[in-house]
Design a protein around this motif. Structure first.
Motif, PDB file in Angstrom:
ATOM      1  N   HIS A 191     -35.299 -16.494  77.958  1.00  0.00           N
ATOM      2  CA  HIS A 191     -36.367 -16.306  78.936  1.00  0.00           C
ATOM      3  C   HIS A 191     -35.924 -16.858  80.290  1.00  0.00           C
ATOM      4  CE1 HIS A 191     -39.079 -15.217  75.660  1.00  0.00           C
ATOM      5  NE2 HIS A 191     -38.579 -16.255  75.007  1.00  0.00           N
ATOM      6  N   TYR A 192     -36.196 -16.102  81.347  1.00  0.00           N
ATOM      7  CA  TYR A 192     -35.805 -16.495  82.694  1.00  0.00           C
ATOM      8  C   TYR A 192     -36.913 -16.096  83.662  1.00  0.00           C
ATOM      9  CZ  TYR A 192     -32.924 -16.735  86.961  1.00  0.00           C
ATOM     10  OH  TYR A 192     -32.409 -17.037  88.204  1.00  0.00           O
ATOM     11  N   TRP A 193     -37.433 -17.081  84.396  1.00  0.00           N
ATOM     12  CA  TRP A 193     -38.473 -16.834  85.391  1.00  0.00           C
ATOM     13  C   TRP A 193     -37.933 -17.176  86.768  1.00  0.00           C
ATOM     14  CZ3 TRP A 193     -42.906 -20.121  82.761  1.00  0.00           C
ATOM     15  CH2 TRP A 193     -43.197 -19.571  81.496  1.00  0.00           C
ATOM     16  N   VAL A 194     -38.302 -16.378  87.759  1.00  0.00           N
ATOM     17  CA  VAL A 194     -37.893 -16.618  89.136  1.00  0.00           C
ATOM     18  C   VAL A 194     -39.132 -16.602  90.030  1.00  0.00           C
ATOM     19  CG1 VAL A 194     -36.524 -15.791  91.089  1.00  0.00           C
ATOM     20  CG2 VAL A 194     -35.645 -15.534  88.758  1.00  0.00           C
ATOM     21  N   VAL A 195     -39.336 -17.672  90.783  1.00  0.00           N
ATOM     22  CA  VAL A 195     -40.424 -17.761  91.758  1.00  0.00           C
ATOM     23  C   VAL A 195     -39.808 -17.562  93.138  1.00  0.00           C
ATOM     24  CG1 VAL A 195     -42.267 -19.183  92.708  1.00  0.00           C
ATOM     25  CG2 VAL A 195     -41.679 -19.363  90.271  1.00  0.00           C
ATOM     26  N   ASP A 196     -40.279 -16.550  93.860  1.00  0.00           N
ATOM     27  CA  ASP A 196     -39.691 -16.201  95.153  1.00  0.00           C
ATOM     28  C   ASP A 196     -40.743 -16.268  96.261  1.00  0.00           C
ATOM     29  OD1 ASP A 196     -38.333 -15.218  97.302  1.00  0.00           O
ATOM     30  OD2 ASP A 196     -37.915 -13.238  96.454  1.00  0.00           O
ATOM     31  N   PRO A 197     -40.722 -17.356  97.066  1.00  0.00           N
ATOM     32  CA  PRO A 197     -41.666 -17.464  98.174  1.00  0.00           C
ATOM     33  C   PRO A 197     -41.046 -17.116  99.524  1.00  0.00           C
ATOM     34  CG  PRO A 197     -40.737 -19.605  97.747  1.00  0.00           C
ATOM     35  CD  PRO A 197     -39.999 -18.618  96.852  1.00  0.00           C
ATOM     36  N   THR A 198     -39.896 -16.452  99.538  1.00  0.00           N
ATOM     37  CA  THR A 198     -39.159 -16.269 100.786  1.00  0.00           C
ATOM     38  C   THR A 198     -39.649 -15.107 101.632  1.00  0.00           C
ATOM     39  OG1 THR A 198     -37.462 -14.921  99.675  1.00  0.00           O
ATOM     40  CG2 THR A 198     -37.063 -17.291  99.801  1.00  0.00           C
ATOM     41  N   GLY A 199     -40.484 -14.248 101.071  1.00  0.00           N
ATOM     42  CA  GLY A 199     -40.982 -13.104 101.829  1.00  0.00           C
ATOM     43  C   GLY A 199     -42.398 -13.314 102.316  1.00  0.00           C
ATOM     44  N   ALA A 200     -43.069 -12.216 102.631  1.00  0.00           N
ATOM     45  CA  ALA A 200     -44.442 -12.298 103.127  1.00  0.00           C
ATOM     46  C   ALA A 200     -45.412 -12.738 102.037  1.00  0.00           C
ATOM     47  CB  ALA A 200     -44.875 -10.940 103.695  1.00  0.00           C
ATOM     48  N   GLU A 201     -45.075 -12.458 100.772  1.00  0.00           N
ATOM     49  CA  GLU A 201     -45.906 -12.863  99.642  1.00  0.00           C
ATOM     50  C   GLU A 201     -45.048 -13.614  98.630  1.00  0.00           C
ATOM     51  OE1 GLU A 201     -49.095 -12.360  99.557  1.00  0.00           O
ATOM     52  OE2 GLU A 201     -49.291 -10.940 101.223  1.00  0.00           O
ATOM     53  N   LEU A 202     -45.681 -14.500  97.868  1.00  0.00           N
ATOM     54  CA  LEU A 202     -44.990 -15.150  96.761  1.00  0.00           C
ATOM     55  C   LEU A 202     -44.964 -14.196  95.573  1.00  0.00           C
ATOM     56  CD1 LEU A 202     -45.168 -18.712  95.426  1.00  0.00           C
ATOM     57  CD2 LEU A 202     -45.788 -16.864  93.868  1.00  0.00           C
ATOM     58  N   TRP A 203     -43.774 -14.042  94.979  1.00  0.00           N
ATOM     59  CA  TRP A 203     -43.620 -13.200  93.794  1.00  0.00           C
ATOM     60  C   TRP A 203     -43.047 -14.028  92.662  1.00  0.00           C
ATOM     61  CZ3 TRP A 203     -45.508  -8.407  93.264  1.00  0.00           C
ATOM     62  CH2 TRP A 203     -45.848  -7.707  94.434  1.00  0.00           C
ATOM     63  N   MET A 204     -43.444 -13.684  91.452  1.00  0.00           N
ATOM     64  CA  MET A 204     -42.915 -14.328  90.259  1.00  0.00           C
ATOM     65  C   MET A 204     -42.366 -13.238  89.338  1.00  0.00           C
ATOM     66  SD  MET A 204     -44.800 -17.213  87.933  1.00  0.00           S
ATOM     67  CE  MET A 204     -43.858 -18.219  86.800  1.00  0.00           C
ATOM     68  N   HIS A 205     -41.072 -13.344  89.016  1.00  0.00           N
ATOM     69  CA  HIS A 205     -40.401 -12.396  88.135  1.00  0.00           C
ATOM     70  C   HIS A 205     -40.262 -13.013  86.743  1.00  0.00           C
ATOM     71  CE1 HIS A 205     -38.890  -9.974  91.632  1.00  0.00           C
ATOM     72  NE2 HIS A 205     -39.001 -11.156  92.229  1.00  0.00           N
ATOM     73  N   VAL A 206     -40.586 -12.253  85.725  1.00  0.00           N
ATOM     74  CA  VAL A 206     -40.507 -12.720  84.342  1.00  0.00           C
ATOM     75  C   VAL A 206     -39.546 -11.814  83.587  1.00  0.00           C
ATOM     76  CG1 VAL A 206     -41.805 -13.191  82.225  1.00  0.00           C
ATOM     77  CG2 VAL A 206     -42.897 -13.544  84.460  1.00  0.00           C
ATOM     78  N   TYR A 207     -38.423 -12.410  83.138  1.00  0.00           N
ATOM     79  CA  TYR A 207     -37.405 -11.657  82.410  1.00  0.00           C
ATOM     80  C   TYR A 207     -37.331 -12.139  80.968  1.00  0.00           C
ATOM     81  CZ  TYR A 207     -35.735 -10.397  87.099  1.00  0.00           C
ATOM     82  OH  TYR A 207     -35.641  -9.941  88.384  1.00  0.00           O
ATOM     83  N   GLU A 208     -37.063 -11.210  80.073  1.00  0.00           N
ATOM     84  CA  GLU A 208     -36.930 -11.538  78.652  1.00  0.00           C
ATOM     85  C   GLU A 208     -35.709 -10.809  78.096  1.00  0.00           C
ATOM     86  OE1 GLU A 208     -39.527 -10.716  74.644  1.00  0.00           O
ATOM     87  OE2 GLU A 208     -40.597 -11.501  76.403  1.00  0.00           O
ATOM     88  N   LEU A 209     -34.942 -11.526  77.298  1.00  0.00           N
ATOM     89  CA  LEU A 209     -33.725 -10.951  76.727  1.00  0.00           C
ATOM     90  C   LEU A 209     -34.092  -9.982  75.615  1.00  0.00           C
ATOM     91  CD1 LEU A 209     -30.719 -11.475  77.364  1.00  0.00           C
ATOM     92  CD2 LEU A 209     -30.666 -13.004  75.391  1.00  0.00           C
ATOM     93  N   ALA A 210     -33.563  -8.764  75.714  1.00  0.00           N
ATOM     94  CA  ALA A 210     -33.819  -7.741  74.699  1.00  0.00           C
ATOM     95  C   ALA A 210     -32.587  -6.858  74.582  1.00  0.00           C
ATOM     96  CB  ALA A 210     -35.041  -6.897  75.073  1.00  0.00           C
ATOM     97  N   ASP A 211     -32.066  -6.735  73.366  1.00  0.00           N
ATOM     98  CA  ASP A 211     -30.877  -5.907  73.118  1.00  0.00           C
ATOM     99  C   ASP A 211     -29.696  -6.341  73.981  1.00  0.00           C
ATOM    100  OD1 ASP A 211     -32.276  -4.326  71.260  1.00  0.00           O
ATOM    101  OD2 ASP A 211     -33.075  -3.073  72.873  1.00  0.00           O
ATOM    102  N   GLY A 212     -29.563  -7.672  74.165  1.00  0.00           N
ATOM    103  CA  GLY A 212     -28.426  -8.215  74.891  1.00  0.00           C
ATOM    104  C   GLY A 212     -28.544  -8.217  76.394  1.00  0.00           C
ATOM    105  N   GLY A 213     -29.661  -7.734  76.934  1.00  0.00           N
ATOM    106  CA  GLY A 213     -29.832  -7.698  78.385  1.00  0.00           C
ATOM    107  C   GLY A 213     -31.240  -8.085  78.782  1.00  0.00           C
ATOM    108  N   TYR A 214     -31.408  -8.487  80.039  1.00  0.00           N
ATOM    109  CA  TYR A 214     -32.732  -8.871  80.519  1.00  0.00           C
ATOM    110  C   TYR A 214     -33.562  -7.647  80.875  1.00  0.00           C
ATOM    111  CZ  TYR A 214     -31.994 -13.921  80.938  1.00  0.00           C
ATOM    112  OH  TYR A 214     -31.782 -15.257  80.677  1.00  0.00           O
TER     113      TYR A 214
END
Length: 243
Positions: A95-118
């Motif tokens: 599991h990998y989460w990324v919080v990105d506040p660098t743009g006009a809006e804050l975004w949160m990306h949620v990645y999950e490993l499946a079949d060897g890839g995110y």
């Protein structure tokens, strides 16, 4: 040099809900290093690992954690969403989460490993929510998790992240604390080791390349973005053995 105040607030906002959601046998670690191989050591803003991976006797988390979380800065954004994500994927971090506040809006990306890839399970912003069930059940709602931060930023508009810089006074002028704290290697926002290559996050220019070439003789010093822009400087193996 540490991260900006906003970065620290965002990380601290995440700690409480993640810690409360922990399941038996796991624990959260902030700002910890994760040793993925003898030549690969990464630092995450927040990790969730198994108890046996971090017992207090070792400075780092040993092996792939259950979850890695990064709060990006202008210097780390491309890597956190690119090469670093690929590295976590390669070593099987589920599991990998990324919080990105660098743009006009804050975004949160949620990645999950499946079949060897995110696979990106969700990309959410303020006013949206996504519920995860692993590595623990948790409602990810940026507006609720990061509500306090709005007092610091007056919303997510504009350049909300502090930027480190390579600016130095002319050679006949004294170097003051602010300039000294923003120079390599003290100006590194974060330092990692990937496949035996040191990576320094910050804002670099040709002067830093020259310094790094003296520090690492025989190796190739790569500026990963235009000079003076936030990003990374990478120390690669040399084309020939160093003398």
């Amino acid at each position: 040099m540490g991260h900006s105040l906003l970065h620290q607030v965002l990380v601290s906002d995440l700690v409480v809900p993640v810690a409360l959601a922990e399941v038996p046998g796991s624990r959260a670690v902030t700002g910890g290093g994760v040793r993925l191989a003898d030549d690969t050591w990464l630092r995450a803003d927040l990790l969730v690992c198994r108890d046996g991976q971090a017992d207090g006797a070792r400075p780092d988390v040993e092996g792939p954690p259950l979850l890695a979380v990064e709060v990006v800065s202008p210097a780390s954004r491309d890597r956190d969403l690119g090469a670093k994500k690929d590295m976590y994927e390669r070593f099987g971090v589920p599991h990998y989460w990324v919080v990105d506040p660098t743009g006009a809006e804050l975004w949160m990306h949620v990645y999950e490993l499946a079949d060897g890839g995110y696979a990106e399970q969700a990309k959410i912003t303020v006013g949206e929510a996504h519920r995860v069930t692993a590595p623990f059940p948790l409602e990810l709602a940026p507006e609720a998790i990061f509500d306090r931060t709005s007092r610091w930023t007056s919303g997510w508009k504009g350049n909300t992240m502090e930027r480190t810089g390579p600016d130095l006074p002319s050679c006949e002028e004294p170097i003051l604390i602010d300039s000294f704290g923003h120079r390599w290697p003290t100006g590194a926002e974060k330092v990692e080791l990937e496949d035996g290559c040191p990576i320094f996050y910050g804002e670099w220019d040709e002067r830093d390349v020259t310094i790094a070439e003296r520090t690492y003789p025989g190796r190739v010093v790569r500026l990963d973005q235009p000079a003076g822009e936030p990003g990374t400087i990478t120390i690669l193996p040399g084309p020939e053995p160093a003398a």
